[in-house]
Design an enzyme around this catalytic site. Structure first.
Site, PDB file in Angstrom:
ATOM      1  N   HIS A   1      -0.620  -5.732   6.127  1.00 50.43           N
ATOM      2  CA  HIS A   1       0.158  -6.741   6.680  1.00 50.43           C
ATOM      3  C   HIS A   1      -0.435  -6.863   8.802  1.00 50.43           C
ATOM      4  CE1 HIS A   1       1.521  -3.265   7.347  1.00 50.43           C
ATOM      5  NE2 HIS A   1       2.145  -3.317   8.613  1.00 50.43           N
TER       6      HIS A   1
ATOM      7  N   GLU B   1      -1.586   5.613  18.460  1.00 48.06           N
ATOM      8  CA  GLU B   1      -0.098   5.075  18.382  1.00 48.06           C
ATOM      9  C   GLU B   1       0.554   6.460  19.515  1.00 48.06           C
ATOM     10  OE1 GLU B   1       1.598   3.226  14.891  1.00 48.06           O
ATOM     11  OE2 GLU B   1       0.922   4.862  14.432  1.00 48.06           O
TER      12      GLU B   1
ATOM     13  N   LYS C   1       1.018  -0.842   0.336  1.00 45.74           N
ATOM     14  CA  LYS C   1       0.198  -0.262   0.041  1.00 45.74           C
ATOM     15  C   LYS C   1       0.510   1.412  -0.428  1.00 45.74           C
ATOM     16  CE  LYS C   1      -0.576   0.931   5.446  1.00 45.74           C
ATOM     17  NZ  LYS C   1      -0.888   2.732   4.897  1.00 45.74           N
TER      18      LYS C   1
ATOM     19  N   ASP D   1      -2.742   6.247   5.266  1.00 46.29           N
ATOM     20  CA  ASP D   1      -1.817   6.131   6.445  1.00 46.29           C
ATOM     21  C   ASP D   1      -2.837   4.840   7.046  1.00 46.29           C
ATOM     22  OD1 ASP D   1       0.620   5.048   6.665  1.00 46.29           O
ATOM     23  OD2 ASP D   1       0.064   5.775   8.753  1.00 46.29           O
TER      24      ASP D   1
ATOM     25  N   HIS E   1      -6.014   0.587   6.375  1.00 49.90           N
ATOM     26  CA  HIS E   1      -6.735  -0.698   7.129  1.00 49.90           C
ATOM     27  C   HIS E   1      -7.469  -0.634   7.681  1.00 49.90           C
ATOM     28  CE1 HIS E   1      -2.032  -1.414   6.599  1.00 49.90           C
ATOM     29  NE2 HIS E   1      -1.769  -0.205   7.124  1.00 49.90           N
TER      30      HIS E   1
ATOM     31  N   LYS F   1      -3.992 -13.014   8.942  1.00 48.18           N
ATOM     32  CA  LYS F   1      -5.074 -14.721   8.687  1.00 48.18           C
ATOM     33  C   LYS F   1      -5.511 -14.868  10.703  1.00 48.18           C
ATOM     34  CE  LYS F   1      -5.171 -17.235   6.203  1.00 48.18           C
ATOM     35  NZ  LYS F   1      -4.517 -19.153   5.092  1.00 48.18           N
TER      36      LYS F   1
END
Length: 492
Positions: free
Chosen positions: A174, A212, A144, A231, A236, A178
């Protein structure tokens, strides 16, 4: 898209082998994957700048793989040694016609080309490749952002599908590992008491946070042209939202799952009064993680004229029968005092609470934490002592933890030819379609760029969550319409 099993990748070619992404994330993820005893026959090849030599590459691989050997099985350690001994490096300009194609022609296929490069260089490299230079079975792996708008994402897809079919394109996320994906799907669809509750009938609001305490950390070259909305939220957090709101797929096969992700994102939009439905802010000087943090505009490489936000919130609505009317809040920011990485599902109150109960009548909440994946269900129960007084408890559990780093999970899917965790072309375009109007409004200064001190929890006038008027008849002495869970600014 065919679900036929693809050939297993024989050669992993990392383009941008000398870069930070490769050294900090890709190689450690690959090393941990190999250390488990998998991918025994994989050949690793690096390619990049002439300033980085074959000896530099071999040393980089040896250092990372040496760390992984400390926790490897005997078989895994042998695989690491073999791969490190046989890896090679080529200096080339991927944007020069013919150079990348010539290298690929010398490699044992099927080959996975991992573009660990800035997006513009990756796109240019694919533009100069010809279909004749890309052998059948080749996988293209893209980091990305996937374009910078819905139009450019579509253009990128045209460039890539000129070379390989869509099912051989992996747009990696990422963040959507999974374990995280299947933890959410298992929680939602394998539990009778939860599955019917994920709907507008029972959910008052849903919030997804990725706050964060890290500041810019020398990433101005990318981040100052992206910001928090592009971002984290555009990529995400919208993916996590889709997993939390999609209808149950028939199977967990990549087509069924990705069809349902695309369906719910197509129904998602930001209310058009952007001054009310979105907020943005930028950190000023302060202290975070025990270190002094300069004003964002004074960070190395930052151009104040870009107006880059380091904290973003958007409210979304999903226009389908399951979620009509439910507000969804997505928030992400940097240099915040209280790191927070979770989804919070707040349920509507009961339709009737018998008179006589005292104490706090607060909504039931389900919290799903990310990294590590955790679960907490907050409930009202009878407190100790006075059996009429309601008290708050939390039932918590640790969810399945992956045995691989996030990039190890990404690479496992890439090498197995499994695109389940990758972002499909239509989904990439939908994510841009959702945020593009917000970006345009911000560029036109329709929403003020506020400020917050590094190490604080955001601007002082922000609540940590949007207030929602919960539909319950007021009890005696209660003011009608009062939100049950209004929080003071800065609380977590």
């Amino acid at each position: 898209m065919s679900e036929a099993k693809k050939s297993h990748v024989k050669t992993l070619l990392i383009l941008g082998a000398s870069g930070d992404l490769t050294g900090r994330l890709l190689l450690p993820g690959l090393a941990q994957l190999i250390a488990t005893g998998r991918e025994a026959d994989l050949v690793l090849v690096g390619a990049g700048s002439p300033d980085f030599s074959a000896e530099d590459w071999q040393q980089r691989v040896a250092d990372v793989f040496g760390q992984a050997k400390k926790k490897a099985t005997a078989q895994g350690a042998a695989h690491l040694d073999r791969m490190a001994a046989h890896t090679s490096y080529s200096a080339l300009d991927v944007t020069a016609p013919g150079e990348l194609g010539q290298l690929v022609s010398t490699l044992e296929g099927p080959v996975a080309l991992y573009f660990a490069l800035p997006p513009k260089i990756s796109q240019k490299a694919c533009e100069v490749l010809t279909p004749a230079e890309v052998p059948a079975g080749t996988t293209l792996v893209m980091e990305k952002p996937f374009g910078s708008s819905a139009e450019s994402a579509h253009a990128l897809t045209r460039t890539l599908t000129r070379l390989v079919p869509e099912e051989y394109i992996q747009r990696v996320d990422h963040f959507r590992g999974k374990a995280t994906v299947f933890n959410i799907l298992g929680l939602r669809f394998a539990n009778r008491f939860l599955e019917p509750l994920f709907s507008a009938e029972h959910v008052a609001k849903m919030e997804i946070f990725y706050d964060e305490d890290l500041a810019l950390e020398s990433r101005a070259g990318y981040y100052d042209h992206a910001g928090a909305l592009r971002d984290m939220i555009q990529s995400h957090l919208l993916q996590i939202l889709a997993l939390l709101t999609l209808n149950a797929p028939a199977t967990l096969g990549e087509r069924d799952l990705r069809d349902h992700i695309g369906s719910v994102l197509r129904a998602t939009k930001v209310p058009t009064d952007y001054a009310k439905s979105t907020r943005r802010a930028r950190y000023t000087a302060g202290t975070s993680r025990g270190h002094d943090v300069p004003d964002y505009v004074d960070e190395d490489g930052v151009d104040a004229a870009n107006g880059t936000e380091t904290l973003a919130e958007i409210e979304l609505r999903i226009n389908n029968s399951r979620w009509s009317g439910v507000p969804f809040l997505l928030r992400s920011g940097k240099a915040l005092g209280c790191p927070r990485k979770e989804a919070v599902i707040t349920f509507k109150p009961v339709s009737h609470l018998p008179d006589g109960f005292t104490g706090n009548d607060t909504p039931t909440r389900l919290r799903i934490g990310f990294g590590p994946d955790t679960l907490e269900l907050e409930l009202d129960v009878n407190g100790p002592g006075d059996m009429y007084e309601l008290d708050r408890i939390g039932l918590s559990a640790q969810l399945n933890s992956p045995d691989l780093l996030p990039y190890g999970e990404v690479l496992a899917g890439v090498l197995a030819g499994d695109p389940t965790l990758s972002v499909r072309d239509d989904t990439a375009e939908q994510c841009w379609r959702i945020v593009e109007p917000v970006l345009a409004a911000w560029a036109n200064d329709e929403v003020p760029l506020e400020e917050y001190a590094a190490g604080s929890n955001g601007p002082g006038n922000w609540l940590t969550s949007q207030e929602v008027q919960l539909d319950r008849a007021p009890k005696d002495g209660e003011v009608p319409g009062t939100s049950l869970d209004a929080q003071t600014a800065g609380g977590a």
